[in-house]
Write a protein that holds these residues in place. Sequence first.
Motif, PDB file in Angstrom:
ATOM      1  N   HIS A  57     -81.345  18.309  31.138  1.00  0.00           N
ATOM      2  CA  HIS A  57     -81.940  19.632  31.365  1.00  0.00           C
ATOM      3  C   HIS A  57     -83.363  19.630  30.788  1.00  0.00           C
ATOM      4  N   LEU A  58     -84.287  19.032  31.508  1.00  0.00           N
ATOM      5  CA  LEU A  58     -85.626  18.783  30.979  1.00  0.00           C
ATOM      6  C   LEU A  58     -86.424  20.070  30.770  1.00  0.00           C
ATOM      7  N   VAL A  59     -86.306  21.017  31.668  1.00  0.00           N
ATOM      8  CA  VAL A  59     -87.051  22.277  31.536  1.00  0.00           C
ATOM      9  C   VAL A  59     -86.576  23.042  30.302  1.00  0.00           C
ATOM     10  N   THR A  60     -85.267  23.159  30.166  1.00  0.00           N
ATOM     11  CA  THR A  60     -84.704  23.856  29.001  1.00  0.00           C
ATOM     12  C   THR A  60     -85.111  23.174  27.703  1.00  0.00           C
ATOM     13  N   ALA A  61     -85.068  21.842  27.701  1.00  0.00           N
ATOM     14  CA  ALA A  61     -85.431  21.089  26.494  1.00  0.00           C
ATOM     15  C   ALA A  61     -86.870  21.365  26.088  1.00  0.00           C
ATOM     16  N   GLY A  62     -87.779  21.384  27.052  1.00  0.00           N
ATOM     17  CA  GLY A  62     -89.180  21.651  26.749  1.00  0.00           C
ATOM     18  C   GLY A  62     -89.400  23.045  26.203  1.00  0.00           C
ATOM     19  N   MET A  63     -88.711  24.026  26.759  1.00  0.00           N
ATOM     20  CA  MET A  63     -88.856  25.406  26.295  1.00  0.00           C
ATOM     21  C   MET A  63     -88.313  25.569  24.874  1.00  0.00           C
ATOM     22  N   PRO A 111     -90.668  15.783  14.977  1.00  0.00           N
ATOM     23  CA  PRO A 111     -89.875  15.724  16.207  1.00  0.00           C
ATOM     24  C   PRO A 111     -90.698  15.950  17.472  1.00  0.00           C
ATOM     25  N   VAL A 112     -91.653  16.885  17.429  1.00  0.00           N
ATOM     26  CA  VAL A 112     -92.505  17.129  18.594  1.00  0.00           C
ATOM     27  C   VAL A 112     -93.353  15.900  18.908  1.00  0.00           C
ATOM     28  N   ALA A 113     -93.938  15.277  17.888  1.00  0.00           N
ATOM     29  CA  ALA A 113     -94.750  14.083  18.100  1.00  0.00           C
ATOM     30  C   ALA A 113     -93.922  12.963  18.724  1.00  0.00           C
ATOM     31  N   TRP A 114     -92.707  12.762  18.225  1.00  0.00           N
ATOM     32  CA  TRP A 114     -91.819  11.725  18.765  1.00  0.00           C
ATOM     33  C   TRP A 114     -91.474  11.995  20.226  1.00  0.00           C
ATOM     34  N   LEU A 115     -91.106  13.235  20.549  1.00  0.00           N
ATOM     35  CA  LEU A 115     -90.678  13.543  21.910  1.00  0.00           C
ATOM     36  C   LEU A 115     -91.852  13.548  22.884  1.00  0.00           C
ATOM     37  N   LEU A 116     -93.040  13.945  22.427  1.00  0.00           N
ATOM     38  CA  LEU A 116     -94.208  13.863  23.309  1.00  0.00           C
ATOM     39  C   LEU A 116     -94.567  12.403  23.602  1.00  0.00           C
ATOM     40  N   ALA A 117     -94.510  11.554  22.576  1.00  0.00           N
ATOM     41  CA  ALA A 117     -94.773  10.127  22.790  1.00  0.00           C
ATOM     42  C   ALA A 117     -93.740   9.535  23.733  1.00  0.00           C
ATOM     43  N   TRP A 118     -92.481   9.917  23.549  1.00  0.00           N
ATOM     44  CA  TRP A 118     -91.417   9.453  24.438  1.00  0.00           C
ATOM     45  C   TRP A 118     -91.665   9.921  25.875  1.00  0.00           C
ATOM     46  N   GLY A 119     -92.073  11.157  26.040  1.00  0.00           N
ATOM     47  CA  GLY A 119     -92.317  11.678  27.377  1.00  0.00           C
ATOM     48  C   GLY A 119     -93.496  11.021  28.060  1.00  0.00           C
ATOM     49  N   ARG A 175     -90.631  11.742  33.259  1.00  0.00           N
ATOM     50  CA  ARG A 175     -90.405  12.759  32.236  1.00  0.00           C
ATOM     51  C   ARG A 175     -91.439  13.873  32.260  1.00  0.00           C
ATOM     52  N   ARG A 176     -92.222  13.924  33.312  1.00  0.00           N
ATOM     53  CA  ARG A 176     -93.300  14.914  33.376  1.00  0.00           C
ATOM     54  C   ARG A 176     -92.765  16.343  33.396  1.00  0.00           C
ATOM     55  N   VAL A 177     -91.566  16.531  33.947  1.00  0.00           N
ATOM     56  CA  VAL A 177     -90.981  17.879  33.971  1.00  0.00           C
ATOM     57  C   VAL A 177     -90.791  18.397  32.545  1.00  0.00           C
ATOM     58  N   PHE A 178     -90.302  17.524  31.663  1.00  0.00           N
ATOM     59  CA  PHE A 178     -90.136  17.907  30.265  1.00  0.00           C
ATOM     60  C   PHE A 178     -91.485  18.216  29.618  1.00  0.00           C
ATOM     61  N   LEU A 179     -92.468  17.367  29.844  1.00  0.00           N
ATOM     62  CA  LEU A 179     -93.792  17.571  29.251  1.00  0.00           C
ATOM     63  C   LEU A 179     -94.436  18.857  29.756  1.00  0.00           C
ATOM     64  N   PHE A 180     -94.371  19.084  31.070  1.00  0.00           N
ATOM     65  CA  PHE A 180     -94.961  20.293  31.632  1.00  0.00           C
ATOM     66  C   PHE A 180     -94.234  21.543  31.136  1.00  0.00           C
ATOM     67  N   SER A 181     -92.920  21.443  30.963  1.00  0.00           N
ATOM     68  CA  SER A 181     -92.157  22.577  30.442  1.00  0.00           C
ATOM     69  C   SER A 181     -92.599  22.907  29.023  1.00  0.00           C
ATOM     70  N   PHE A 182     -92.744  21.869  28.183  1.00  0.00           N
ATOM     71  CA  PHE A 182     -93.166  22.097  26.804  1.00  0.00           C
ATOM     72  C   PHE A 182     -94.589  22.656  26.751  1.00  0.00           C
ATOM     73  N   LEU A 183     -95.514  22.000  27.453  1.00  0.00           N
ATOM     74  CA  LEU A 183     -96.912  22.428  27.407  1.00  0.00           C
ATOM     75  C   LEU A 183     -97.088  23.812  28.033  1.00  0.00           C
ATOM     76  N   GLY A 184     -96.370  24.070  29.119  1.00  0.00           N
ATOM     77  CA  GLY A 184     -96.446  25.387  29.751  1.00  0.00           C
ATOM     78  C   GLY A 184     -95.900  26.480  28.840  1.00  0.00           C
TER      79      GLY A 184
END
Length: 392
Positions: free
Chosen positions: A171-177, A192-200, A207-216
């Motif tokens: 659930h990439l969108v939910t995870a980013g939010m 944790p944010v630094a690790w997950l952004l590097a992973w994305g 994994r762009r859906v997760f990144l866009f969800s977080f950044l958005g």
Amino acid sequence: MPRLRLALALAALALCVMSNLVGHIGPMGDLYSPWYGTRIMVLHHSNPYAEEVGQHIQIVYYDHILSPEEHKDEQRFAYPAYTAVLLAPIAFLEYSTVWAAGLPILMLLAAAAVFCSIRFSGWQISRTDQWAAVLLAVSTPPVIRSLRLEQLGILVVFLLAASLLALARGHLVTAGMLLAVATIKPQMAVLPVAWLLAWGLRSFSQRRVFLFSFLGSMAVLIAAPELFVRGWLFSFIHQARAYVGYAQYHSWLSLITGDTMGNLISVAALALTIKAVYKHLDADAASWTFCLCSALVLGVASFIVPTLGTLNSQMMLFPAAFILMRNFASLDKRIRILFIACLAWAPLVGIATFFIDNGNVRLIQMTPGFLLSCTIVVLLALQFPKFLAAQA
């Protein structure tokens, strides 16, 4: 046997609740400053970082405005302004109502964080054993003290655990939010944010859906307070700089070993963690490797992140602890004995704090808490190659 474990867990929870919550701290707790800052911003469209807001909170806490010579926590609103947007509904309630509702809500969030951590770690146990694990985890001093003070750190731990579980479930969108909302306490979320952004970023196309969800989500969170207070970000940065000075932030390592040695060990631990997880940035979110790396990052963050000497950051150890429990049978006998001994400190501290004057409680809770953090993180780090090899 499962019923016996559940009964023991209930007994541990009852003991720790009696010993720590009977003296429910004052009429304020840590919720007052976010509640008052939210009320000022949402209802009055005023700056929650203003000097008069901080002075009002000080009068409520200390019965007077603190002078420069008083080295105390100034109890100002020191959260990002989007925290007030997220907490907007409580602005319409009296603080007595917020205070009364805060304890059961935060207790449910703590239990939910444990459930998410168990699921994320992949520890396959019965439903009864899951409840026993939840009750034992909630009865530990880090959780009990955070509940006693009604700290928003419990919410952050839940959001981090839920975000990791959402990633593992796809659930990439939910995870980013969820990860974006966890930044209401930046000092707890930064690693944790630094690790997950590097992973994305490592596999951006997948994994762009997760990144866009977080950044958005972050963009929305940063923009929303502008409707109430223009230029809030600059006020928050100024407040955060002042807060680091007067609040005397230290990591757990610095509190125990001193600033110089603590900073050196923290840098070394961070460097070793980066080295360990960097080569596994390609790992799938549903993989055992990703679970191990994420638990290691959270574990290291739990005792090197600057805090006020509170215990809530230790709740980020849940995934690491459950991974060790999942692989308990594969551990060396001496390591198993050490691990059990460290886990036993929670009910022992509960007994001690029940009979000892409150003035000594914090010291009794802090030292074994630090040792528990170090033990779990060191054990996970030492077993990291073995666990990876076993999965392979």
